[in-house]
Design an enzyme around this catalytic site. Structure first.
Site, mmCIF file in Angstrom:
data_model
loop_
_atom_site.group_PDB
_atom_site.id
_atom_site.type_symbol
_atom_site.label_atom_id
_atom_site.label_comp_id
_atom_site.label_asym_id
_atom_site.label_seq_id
_atom_site.Cartn_x
_atom_site.Cartn_y
_atom_site.Cartn_z
ATOM 1 N N ASP A 55 4.392 -10.742 2.284
ATOM 2 C CA ASP A 55 5.472 -11.012 1.392
ATOM 3 C C ASP A 55 6.551 -10.322 1.972
ATOM 4 O OD1 ASP A 55 5.584 -8.561 -0.765
ATOM 5 O OD2 ASP A 55 3.354 -8.957 0.040
ATOM 6 N N GLU A 145 6.803 -3.346 -11.725
ATOM 7 C CA GLU A 145 6.207 -2.086 -11.126
ATOM 8 C C GLU A 145 6.751 -0.832 -11.827
ATOM 9 O OE1 GLU A 145 6.753 -2.004 -7.039
ATOM 10 O OE2 GLU A 145 6.942 -3.993 -6.839
#
Length: 251
Positions: A55, A145
């Protein structure tokens, strides 16, 4: 303290500093290394998986996708998750990375890095304005996150659920949720908010075992050197078979 003792202390301190520096800067490698017993062990665990991927975002700079797709090493990647938006901003290299990944035969998925202090509806529409899904793509990904410092965890979960529902309605596919294992377990699993969205991509870099919660994708390191990319890269595996992976793709 006598001079000889001072010398011994200095030598010990320098040795510790060098050792810590080596550990902190050591790259993940598919090859064995005396300084990488954990990484070598981790490779033994991940090589059983059929489907591997990376990613990326603009932080990786200009990528030579030809080298990524056809490396000179044992690395082989099947998919790429590519950051499209972050909060209310665009990823500076999303368009070029998105097109290049397709041109080089990668299965690709777009993700949004969620700002926990910004309105979820605005962020969802910003993602939609910058990303069009196509046949063969992976479902969109919500990357969360951070805890918010302007709302509690329950309100944060409501906002995340709102983002997901807007995206699902627009694209006609259930998004994947990305987060660290501890964050997912301690923040997202509460109140059963996301039971209808079971596809999960979990980051866990402990180097010993795969995540201890149910997962579809596992980001097992953020320090993978990849041919064609100047920076270290996040590396991932898909838990299932090639057939199961293909069933995830947009029909």
């Amino acid at each position: 303290m006598k001079p000889k003792k001072w010398t011994a202390v200095i030598v010990l301190a320098v040795t510790l500093l060098v050792t810590v520096t080596i550990i902190m800067t050591e790259r993940y490698s598919y090859h064995s290394s005396p300084r990488q017993p954990a990484n070598t062990f981790l490779h033994q665990r991940i090589k059983k998986f059929q489907i591997h991927g990376i990613d990326i975002s603009h932080h990786q700079g200009l990528i030579d996708w030809q080298q990524v797709k056809h490396p000179d090493t044992a690395q082989r990647f099947n998919f790429a998750f590519i950051r499209a938006t972050v909060g209310m901003n665009k990823d500076q290299r999303f368009k070029e990375n998105w097109e290049a990944a397709l041109d080089h035969g990668f299965s690709r998925g777009a993700y949004h890095y969620y700002w926990s202090n910004v309105n979820s509806t605005k962020q969802a529409h910003h993602f939609i304005e910058n990303f069009s899904i196509a046949k063969g793509d992976l479902p969109p990904v919500l990357d969360i996150e951070d805890i918010s410092n302007v709302q509690n965890k329950k309100s944060l979960r409501k906002g995340l659920k709102n983002w997901i529902q807007i995206i699902e309605t627009h694209y006609g596919v259930k998004p994947i949720i990305y987060s660290g294992e501890a964050f997912y377990r301690d923040v997202l699993k509460a109140d059963a908010y996301f039971n209808d969205y079971p596809r999960v991509w979990i980051a866990n870099y402990n180097g010993v075992a795969s995540p201890r919660i149910s997962w579809d994708f596992w980001q097992y390191t953020d320090r993978m050197p990849v041919n064609g990319i100047e920076t270290l890269v996040d590396a991932n595996v898909f838990k299932g078979s090639l057939e199961e992976f293909n069933r995830l793709l947009v029909p």
